[in-house]
Design an enzyme around this catalytic site. Structure first.
Site, mmCIF file in Angstrom:
data_model
loop_
_atom_site.group_PDB
_atom_site.id
_atom_site.type_symbol
_atom_site.label_atom_id
_atom_site.label_comp_id
_atom_site.label_asym_id
_atom_site.label_seq_id
_atom_site.Cartn_x
_atom_site.Cartn_y
_atom_site.Cartn_z
ATOM 1 N N MET A 158 0.692 -1.131 0.235
ATOM 2 C CA MET A 158 -0.204 -0.105 0.331
ATOM 3 C C MET A 158 0.686 1.101 0.061
ATOM 4 S SD MET A 158 -3.456 -0.613 1.933
ATOM 5 C CE MET A 158 -3.036 -0.166 3.464
ATOM 6 N N LEU A 187 6.458 3.276 1.868
ATOM 7 C CA LEU A 187 7.703 2.116 2.277
ATOM 8 C C LEU A 187 8.626 2.698 3.527
ATOM 9 C CD1 LEU A 187 7.574 0.510 -1.450
ATOM 10 C CD2 LEU A 187 6.007 0.397 -0.019
ATOM 11 N N HIS A 188 8.966 0.759 3.955
ATOM 12 C CA HIS A 188 10.239 1.170 4.648
ATOM 13 C C HIS A 188 10.545 0.424 4.953
ATOM 14 C CE1 HIS A 188 7.622 -1.884 6.801
ATOM 15 N NE2 HIS A 188 6.953 -1.099 7.003
ATOM 16 N N HIS A 217 9.708 -3.346 3.331
ATOM 17 C CA HIS A 217 9.163 -3.457 2.141
ATOM 18 C C HIS A 217 10.033 -3.324 1.483
ATOM 19 C CE1 HIS A 217 5.343 -1.272 3.621
ATOM 20 N NE2 HIS A 217 5.095 -1.740 3.337
ATOM 21 N N GLU A 252 6.399 -11.770 7.117
ATOM 22 C CA GLU A 252 5.412 -12.225 7.886
ATOM 23 C C GLU A 252 4.866 -11.831 9.447
ATOM 24 O OE1 GLU A 252 8.264 -15.326 8.682
ATOM 25 O OE2 GLU A 252 7.784 -16.300 7.201
#
Length: 279
Positions: A30, A33-34, A37, A149
């Site tokens: 979505m 981003l960090h 991601h 995860e």
């Protein structure tokens, strides 16, 4: 790296790669981003020749009082990060491209697996995710897809959906990426001050405590859950759930279960945070 906004252009581009025998890897996001991601992109590069990352804030997974309107949209910054990470294609469709007739009246749900944990307090959440992921799978038609995860319930649901609907897609899990203090990376961490982030690291410490208790022989899982929730409450979190579950079924674990995952969801003020740890 190229940025594509329409399904037609995306499929023309990917069909050319398929004719060349290239394997397509897909990372749905979505945006905002960090490093967590970006780690998914690294995993995708190990399993595919061409990496596609989607940037789409999906409206159907937000409830009426959730943060859809305020959810950060950072397309330009995201594209810079993805280009630096070696992404081949960014797919950034408009809502009208993903949902050509609104409201969407067709949905995909995975019964049983979506009813507890996050699904109990966010009843539309997983139906929105499985519907949009199905649509994105049909648009991208990847050979493999990578999911973090940190959203353990989500990846479990996606795996079952892929099996049940006969998608010929390998679902690959990527390990949780954490801040130096142990806090699981999340786009919603951006709502927190540094002091709040430091305090939120107590979530991971609570998971580690519960894991240690189990590894040292405790099997009274329901009591252990109560104690963990009390710890979170004492730390001024608002617990949503702290559940010791079977990894495969996501049902509450029994003493003879061997593969466990502890799932945690709570609020810090108005910010909802999740985490988990596997045993």
């Amino acid at each position: 790296m190229i940025v594509i906004n329409t399904i037609e252009e995306l499929q023309i581009e990917l069909n050319a790669h398929r004719r060349d025998g290239k394997r397509i890897g897909f990372v749905p996001t979505m945006g905002n981003l960090h490093q967590g991601h970006l780690s998914l992109v690294d995993v995708a590069k190990k399993h595919a020749d061409i990496v596609v990352v989607s940037l789409f804030v999906n409206p159907t997974q937000f409830g009426p009082n959730e943060d859809f309107d305020s959810y950060p949209r950072t397309l330009n910054e995201d594209c810079k990060k993805l280009e630096g990470q070696g992404t081949n294609i960014v797919f950034a469709p408009a809502k009208e491209e993903v949902y050509p007739k609104w409201p969407n009246i067709t949905s995909v749900t995975v019964a049983e697996l979506d009813k507890n944990h996050c699904g109990a307090s966010r009843p539309v959440f997983f139906g929105g995710i499985t519907t949009v992921v199905t649509k994105l799978f049909n648009m991208v038609r990847p050979d493999c897809a990578i999911f973090g995860e940190k959203d353990f319930q989500q990846i479990t649901i996606i795996r079952r959906m892929v099996t049940d609907l006969n998608f010929d897609i390998d679902i690959i899990g990527a390990p949780i990426v954490r801040e130096a203090n142990g806090l699981a990376m999340s786009s919603r961490n951006g709502y927190l001050s540094q002091q709040e982030k430091d305090h939120a690291s107590n979530l991971y410490q609570t998971l580690l405590w519960a894991k240690s208790e189990i590894e040292h022989g405790r099997q009274d899982f329901r009591q252990l859950e109560k104690e963990a929730n009390q710890k979170l409450d004492d730390l001024d979190f608002t617990p949503d759930y702290f559940n010791i579950t079977n990894q495969d079924t996501l049902e509450l674990a029994q003493a003879d279960d061997k593969k466990l995952v502890i799932l945690l969801g709570c609020y810090m003020g108005k910010v909802r945070l999740i985490d988990n740890i596997q045993l």
